[in-house]
Design a protein around this motif. Structure first.
Motif, PDB file in Angstrom:
ATOM      1  N   GLN A 291       0.826  -1.197   0.000  1.00  9.73           N
ATOM      2  CA  GLN A 291       0.000   0.000   0.000  1.00  9.73           C
ATOM      3  C   GLN A 291       0.873   1.264   0.000  1.00  9.73           C
ATOM      4  O   GLN A 291       1.973   1.267   0.551  1.00  9.73           O
ATOM      5  CB  GLN A 291      -0.896   0.014   1.243  1.00  9.73           C
TER       6      GLN A 291
ATOM      7  N   THR B 105       0.307   4.928   1.436  1.00 12.53           N
ATOM      8  CA  THR B 105      -0.660   5.681   2.244  1.00 12.53           C
ATOM      9  C   THR B 105      -0.182   7.089   2.577  1.00 12.53           C
ATOM     10  O   THR B 105      -0.830   7.772   3.365  1.00 12.53           O
ATOM     11  CB  THR B 105      -0.938   4.931   3.555  1.00 12.53           C
TER      12      THR B 105
ATOM     13  N   ARG C 175      -3.072   5.155   7.769  1.00 14.56           N
ATOM     14  CA  ARG C 175      -1.691   4.698   7.627  1.00 14.56           C
ATOM     15  C   ARG C 175      -1.344   3.654   8.694  1.00 14.56           C
ATOM     16  O   ARG C 175      -0.714   2.638   8.402  1.00 14.56           O
ATOM     17  CB  ARG C 175      -0.740   5.887   7.727  1.00 14.56           C
TER      18      ARG C 175
ATOM     19  N   SER D 123      -3.455   1.722  10.219  1.00 20.47           N
ATOM     20  CA  SER D 123      -4.204   0.496   9.941  1.00 20.47           C
ATOM     21  C   SER D 123      -3.431  -0.377   8.955  1.00 20.47           C
ATOM     22  O   SER D 123      -3.322  -1.595   9.125  1.00 20.47           O
ATOM     23  CB  SER D 123      -5.588   0.834   9.381  1.00 20.47           C
ATOM     24  N   ALA D 124      -2.889   0.231   7.921  1.00 21.51           N
ATOM     25  CA  ALA D 124      -2.071  -0.508   6.963  1.00 21.51           C
ATOM     26  C   ALA D 124      -0.792  -1.015   7.620  1.00 21.51           C
ATOM     27  O   ALA D 124      -0.304  -2.108   7.310  1.00 21.51           O
ATOM     28  CB  ALA D 124      -1.732   0.392   5.768  1.00 21.51           C
ATOM     29  N   TYR D 125      -0.281  -0.244   8.550  1.00 18.11           N
ATOM     30  CA  TYR D 125       0.916  -0.631   9.303  1.00 18.11           C
ATOM     31  C   TYR D 125       0.641  -1.909  10.101  1.00 18.11           C
ATOM     32  O   TYR D 125       1.443  -2.850  10.105  1.00 18.11           O
ATOM     33  CB  TYR D 125       1.299   0.533  10.229  1.00 18.11           C
TER      34      TYR D 125
ATOM     35  N   ASP E 265      -1.578  -4.175   9.470  1.00 18.39           N
ATOM     36  CA  ASP E 265      -1.823  -5.294   8.560  1.00 18.39           C
ATOM     37  C   ASP E 265      -0.576  -5.705   7.783  1.00 18.39           C
ATOM     38  O   ASP E 265      -0.635  -6.654   6.998  1.00 18.39           O
ATOM     39  CB  ASP E 265      -2.935  -4.931   7.567  1.00 18.39           C
TER      40      ASP E 265
ATOM     41  N   GLU F 102       1.001  -4.047   5.376  1.00 16.95           N
ATOM     42  CA  GLU F 102       0.784  -3.792   3.958  1.00 16.95           C
ATOM     43  C   GLU F 102       1.582  -2.595   3.450  1.00 16.95           C
ATOM     44  O   GLU F 102       1.314  -2.085   2.362  1.00 16.95           O
ATOM     45  CB  GLU F 102      -0.708  -3.560   3.700  1.00 16.95           C
ATOM     46  N   LEU F 103       2.561  -2.139   4.217  1.00 18.99           N
ATOM     47  CA  LEU F 103       3.359  -0.980   3.811  1.00 18.99           C
ATOM     48  C   LEU F 103       4.730  -1.421   3.303  1.00 18.99           C
ATOM     49  O   LEU F 103       5.264  -2.459   3.708  1.00 18.99           O
ATOM     50  CB  LEU F 103       3.538  -0.026   4.996  1.00 18.99           C
TER      51      LEU F 103
ATOM     52  N   ARG G  54      -8.900   0.700   1.337  1.00 15.85           N
ATOM     53  CA  ARG G  54      -8.331   0.920   2.655  1.00 15.85           C
ATOM     54  C   ARG G  54      -9.320   1.632   3.563  1.00 15.85           C
ATOM     55  O   ARG G  54      -9.477   1.290   4.728  1.00 15.85           O
ATOM     56  CB  ARG G  54      -7.031   1.716   2.528  1.00 15.85           C
TER      57      ARG G  54
END
Length: 275
Positions: A2, A4, A12, A14-16, A18, A20-21, A94
């Motif tokens: 991702q 973000t 950001r 949330s992606a961290y 998961d 996904e960064l 997202r």
């Protein structure tokens, strides 16, 4: 991975969570978390909310499905247009994933207050309120009996349908409820026979029927009731079983069948009129 950057910190992080960064963006957030107490607090809230949301969703999946919804699916009602519009929304993926997490995090924080207990208690027992009040303990016992006996092949009943006259005499004297075995062939049900059960310490008559698909239905009754009139029918559900119960002349009756059976209410009315 991702991208973000430029989005809200909640998105950001949330992606961290998961994973996904990309490496560069993850390092940037690591540095931010190391120096910013507010960012660390928000991260912990999101983690707690995610765990809470997963548990709540798992509990929801195991809750009984309301009879009305089961029947709508059975009859081909499908999903409402409004729900389809929501699930096919064009919002960024997202954002769609973060919103439930933020909501769950907020609810999770309420656990420290007195209000959350009421909210969660109401959600965890998502059943028809009317059905919950009318369902008596004997129906719970009937549900247990039905699940066991309906799986029997050679011993589905105690006395076979060929001894119908004996069944009427035997169960009338045992239970104390005069009755006639309903002929439900027009409803697609063949009479298989009967059993004598016990619920709430009382003898219970069980008349067993089978439909064309091999599903098992039953009519159960015992002496005693709560004084309601015979035209008051109450529906409830216990997992994969549906129930329609009523009172008549000082006795309690219930029709039991698969919760997906669309005609259970109509079947109960037919039985009440002829039994």
């Amino acid at each position: 991975m991702q991208q973000t950057k430029g989005l809200a910190l909640e998105v950001r992080l949330s992606a961290y969570i998961d994973g996904e960064l990309g490496e560069a963006e993850r390092s940037e957030l690591d540095a931010l978390l190391a120096r910013d107490d507010d960012a660390r607090t928000l991260l912990e809230k999101l983690k707690a909310g995610s765990a809470f949301g997963n548990r709540a969703f798992e509990d929801f999946l195991h809750d009984p499905v309301p009879l009305a919804l089961v029947r709508q699916i059975k009859q081909g009602g499908g999903i409402s247009p409004k729900l389809e519009r929501v699930t096919t929304s064009n919002h960024p993926k997202r954002s769609v994933r973060v919103l439930p997490r933020l909501v769950a995090a907020s609810v999770g924080l309420l656990l420290t207050g007195g209000v959350a207990g009421f909210i969660l208690g109401s959600m965890a027992n998502f059943v028809d309120p009317a059905a919950e009040t009318v369902a008596s303990p004997w129906i719970d016992e009937i549900a247990d009996y039905h699940r066991i006996y309906s799986r029997q092949k050679a011993h589905l009943v105690e006395v076979p349908a060929s001894q119908a006259s004996h069944i009427e005499t035997w169960l009338t004297s045992s239970v104390g409820v005069p009755f006639k075995i309903p002929d439900l062939t027009r409803k697609g049900l063949a009479f298989e026979g009967a059993r004598l059960l016990v619920a709430n310490g009382k003898p219970v008559a069980q008349l067993v029927y089978r439909d064309r698909e091999g599903e098992i239905f039953a009519i159960c009754f015992l002496r005693g009731g709560n004084g309601t009139q015979g035209n008051e029918f109450s529906e409830t559900i216990r997992g994969d079983l549906g129930f329609v119960s009523w009172q008549k002349e000082g006795s309690s009756f219930v029709v039991v069948g698969p919760s997906s059976a669309a005609g259970l209410q109509d079947l109960a009315h037919t039985v009440a009129a002829v039994i």
